[in-house]
Scaffold this motif. Structure first.
Motif, PDB file in Angstrom:
ATOM      1  N   ASN A 184       0.828  -1.221   0.000  1.00 24.25           N
ATOM      2  CA  ASN A 184       0.000   0.000   0.000  1.00 24.25           C
ATOM      3  C   ASN A 184       0.856   1.262   0.000  1.00 24.25           C
ATOM      4  O   ASN A 184       0.422   2.306   0.483  1.00 24.25           O
ATOM      5  CB  ASN A 184      -0.924   0.012   1.221  1.00 24.25           C
ATOM      6  N   GLY A 185       2.061   1.135  -0.485  1.00 24.26           N
ATOM      7  CA  GLY A 185       2.946   2.293  -0.537  1.00 24.26           C
ATOM      8  C   GLY A 185       3.784   2.484   0.708  1.00 24.26           C
ATOM      9  O   GLY A 185       4.596   3.411   0.772  1.00 24.26           O
ATOM     10  N   GLY A 186       3.587   1.625   1.698  1.00 21.92           N
ATOM     11  CA  GLY A 186       4.366   1.720   2.930  1.00 21.92           C
ATOM     12  C   GLY A 186       5.236   0.494   3.126  1.00 21.92           C
ATOM     13  O   GLY A 186       5.385  -0.349   2.225  1.00 21.92           O
ATOM     14  N   ASN A 187       5.792   0.360   4.305  1.00 19.73           N
ATOM     15  CA  ASN A 187       6.645  -0.781   4.628  1.00 19.73           C
ATOM     16  C   ASN A 187       6.154  -1.482   5.886  1.00 19.73           C
ATOM     17  O   ASN A 187       5.458  -0.884   6.717  1.00 19.73           O
ATOM     18  CB  ASN A 187       8.097  -0.335   4.815  1.00 19.73           C
ATOM     19  N   LYS A 188       6.537  -2.721   6.051  1.00 20.09           N
ATOM     20  CA  LYS A 188       6.225  -3.493   7.251  1.00 20.09           C
ATOM     21  C   LYS A 188       7.408  -4.409   7.548  1.00 20.09           C
ATOM     22  O   LYS A 188       8.184  -4.752   6.648  1.00 20.09           O
ATOM     23  CB  LYS A 188       4.957  -4.327   7.060  1.00 20.09           C
ATOM     24  N   SER A 189       7.535  -4.803   8.794  1.00 18.86           N
ATOM     25  CA  SER A 189       8.602  -5.731   9.179  1.00 18.86           C
ATOM     26  C   SER A 189       8.083  -7.162   9.094  1.00 18.86           C
ATOM     27  O   SER A 189       6.958  -7.455   9.517  1.00 18.86           O
ATOM     28  CB  SER A 189       9.091  -5.439  10.597  1.00 18.86           C
ATOM     29  N   VAL A 190       8.908  -8.032   8.532  1.00 24.50           N
ATOM     30  CA  VAL A 190       8.569  -9.455   8.445  1.00 24.50           C
ATOM     31  C   VAL A 190       9.724 -10.259   9.016  1.00 24.50           C
ATOM     32  O   VAL A 190      10.866  -9.795   9.055  1.00 24.50           O
ATOM     33  CB  VAL A 190       8.281  -9.906   6.993  1.00 24.50           C
ATOM     34  N   ALA A 191       9.417 -11.466   9.473  1.00 29.01           N
ATOM     35  CA  ALA A 191      10.449 -12.355  10.012  1.00 29.01           C
ATOM     36  C   ALA A 191      10.484 -13.637   9.200  1.00 29.01           C
ATOM     37  O   ALA A 191       9.445 -14.265   8.962  1.00 29.01           O
ATOM     38  CB  ALA A 191      10.157 -12.674  11.477  1.00 29.01           C
ATOM     39  N   TYR A 192      11.683 -14.037   8.793  1.00 33.35           N
ATOM     40  CA  TYR A 192      11.890 -15.302   8.080  1.00 33.35           C
ATOM     41  C   TYR A 192      12.395 -16.352   9.065  1.00 33.35           C
ATOM     42  O   TYR A 192      13.358 -16.114   9.799  1.00 33.35           O
ATOM     43  CB  TYR A 192      12.909 -15.114   6.962  1.00 33.35           C
ATOM     44  N   PHE A 193      11.742 -17.512   9.086  1.00 31.92           N
ATOM     45  CA  PHE A 193      12.128 -18.600   9.974  1.00 31.92           C
ATOM     46  C   PHE A 193      12.860 -19.731   9.260  1.00 31.92           C
ATOM     47  O   PHE A 193      13.334 -20.660   9.917  1.00 31.92           O
ATOM     48  CB  PHE A 193      10.898 -19.191  10.668  1.00 31.92           C
ATOM     49  N   ARG A 194      12.902 -19.682   7.944  1.00 31.91           N
ATOM     50  CA  ARG A 194      13.575 -20.746   7.194  1.00 31.91           C
ATOM     51  C   ARG A 194      14.552 -20.141   6.200  1.00 31.91           C
ATOM     52  O   ARG A 194      14.241 -19.158   5.526  1.00 31.91           O
ATOM     53  CB  ARG A 194      12.569 -21.623   6.439  1.00 31.91           C
ATOM     54  N   GLY A 195      15.730 -20.739   6.147  1.00 30.74           N
ATOM     55  CA  GLY A 195      16.717 -20.272   5.188  1.00 30.74           C
ATOM     56  C   GLY A 195      16.297 -20.607   3.768  1.00 30.74           C
ATOM     57  O   GLY A 195      15.551 -21.551   3.523  1.00 30.74           O
ATOM     58  N   GLY A 196      16.768 -19.813   2.817  1.00 34.67           N
ATOM     59  CA  GLY A 196      16.442 -20.065   1.417  1.00 34.67           C
ATOM     60  C   GLY A 196      16.686 -18.823   0.600  1.00 34.67           C
ATOM     61  O   GLY A 196      17.193 -17.812   1.098  1.00 34.67           O
ATOM     62  N   THR A 197      16.310 -18.885  -0.664  1.00 33.73           N
ATOM     63  CA  THR A 197      16.470 -17.758  -1.572  1.00 33.73           C
ATOM     64  C   THR A 197      15.108 -17.129  -1.808  1.00 33.73           C
ATOM     65  O   THR A 197      14.173 -17.796  -2.232  1.00 33.73           O
ATOM     66  CB  THR A 197      17.083 -18.210  -2.908  1.00 33.73           C
ATOM     67  N   TYR A 198      15.008 -15.833  -1.517  1.00 29.17           N
ATOM     68  CA  TYR A 198      13.725 -15.157  -1.581  1.00 29.17           C
ATOM     69  C   TYR A 198      13.841 -13.856  -2.367  1.00 29.17           C
ATOM     70  O   TYR A 198      14.937 -13.353  -2.596  1.00 29.17           O
ATOM     71  CB  TYR A 198      13.215 -14.846  -0.169  1.00 29.17           C
ATOM     72  N   GLY A 199      12.687 -13.321  -2.750  1.00 27.18           N
ATOM     73  CA  GLY A 199      12.652 -12.064  -3.491  1.00 27.18           C
ATOM     74  C   GLY A 199      12.009 -12.242  -4.837  1.00 27.18           C
ATOM     75  O   GLY A 199      12.116 -13.311  -5.456  1.00 27.18           O
TER      76      GLY A 199
END
Length: 342
Positions: A193-208
């Motif tokens: 929505n044009g803003g940012n939020k914090s997220v937490a990753y619990f598993r290793g891997g390639t993301y994006g």
């Protein structure tokens, strides 16, 4: 005294977050410390100032290793243990640096390499690990906080990766990642929505989506925890509860009571009746008389075995009949082996 391995009770997985170890790492101002401070009855051991806007937090600034050792000593006291359930170490990068500085001053050297045969780094590792293990055995929930950086790193299997990893030095990182139950990477992403939020990753891997990047993360829950969550204390608790429920569904028996390692040992010890040294000495004398009878009867190897057992606990040239009351635990350990010869 060591437990009897024939009487060791099966360990039960503890429900919830209490007594577990976590590592939260990520960029600045993504909510690592803020969420950690929402855990039950927290104490923030602050190696850097980052809690000025966290209302109501119990925090103590730490500028030296001696400061930390003093606080750890206090945390062992029952009245202090009643006050806190969660210990937050922020940031653990600085904690490692203070350990190194302490060891160098103690050894009066300019560099750890001045201490022969890697002795300096072993001393730093031992100091660092003793503090962590001590807190963990008391049943505190431990939260280690670190920053993040993109670089080449090697995992526990020796495989080299290039991606996001804690800023920690390799040595403390190996210690902490081997201990923690959950290692989470906290990052700021678009909320759509044009803003940012914090997220937490619990598993290793390639993301994006466009620019893919490898992330170091993981937990003892494996796939029981989601890949990522919107970062908040409530969402973290829900994720852990869901992982607990998945374990129960798979047949794992989970205990709702969180006994510490020290509590379990104290319970086992309390069931034993400690003998007086006089009683132990009488038992030693009786056991040696039985062994002596066997030696006189022609068992020529027994004398050497007796000497070996006694010296392994009391030292070369020592006699068990000359031990002092202060050595009762050593005497009883040796006696247990001597009885196998009687």
């Amino acid at each position: 005294m060591a437990l009897d391995l024939l009487k060791v009770e099966p360990h039960k997985v503890k429900a919830g977050v209490q007594g577990k170890m976590f590592m939260f790492y990520g960029g600045a101002k993504v909510g690592k410390t803020t969420v950690a401070c929402q855990f039950d009855k927290p104490l923030l051991l602050a190696f850097e100032s980052g809690y000025n806007l966290i209302d109501g937090i119990h925090a103590v600034p730490i500028s030296s290793w001696l400061d930390l050792k003093n606080y750890v000593k206090q945390l062992k006291k029952p009245e202090v243990r009643e006050m806190y359930n969660t210990i937050i170490l922020d940031t653990v990068d600085i904690m490692w640096g203070l350990t190194e500085k302490f060891v160098k001053v103690q050894a009066d050297v300019e560099d750890l390499t001045d201490m022969a045969f890697g002795k300096g780094y072993r001393k730093v590792r031992d100091e660092f690990q003793d503090v962590i293990n001590g807190l963990g055995q008391m049943g505190y929930t431990l939260i280690f906080i670190s920053h993040a950086e993109k670089k080449d790193y090697t995992d526990v299997l020796g495989v080299t990766h290039s991606g996001i990893t804690p800023t920690l030095d390799k040595r403390p990182k190996e210690i902490i990642t081997g201990l923690v139950d959950v290692m989470a990477f906290i990052n700021e992403e678009s909320d759509g929505n044009g803003g940012n939020k914090s997220v937490a990753y619990f598993r290793g891997g390639t993301y994006g989506e466009n620019t893919k990047v490898e992330i170091e993360a993981g937990s003892r829950y494996g796939e029981g925890l989601p890949i990522k969550i919107d970062w908040s204390y409530d969402n973290l608790i829900k994720a852990v509860q869901g992982a607990d429920e998945a374990m129960v569904a798979s047949g794992v028996e989970i205990s709702a009571k969180n006994k510490t390692i020290l509590e379990e040992k104290q319970e086992a010890d309390s069931k034993k009746t400690k003998r007086t040294f006089s009683e132990v000495y009488s038992d030693v004398t009786a056991t040696l008389e039985i062994i002596k009878t066997k030696i006189v009867a022609g068992d020529n190897e027994l004398q050497g075995k007796v000497t070996g057992i006694v010296e392994s606990y009391l030292g070369a040239g020592k006699k068990i009949t000359e031990a002092t009351p202060a050595q009762q635990d050593l005497v009883e350990a040796a006696l247990k082996e001597l009885k196998e010869l009687a």
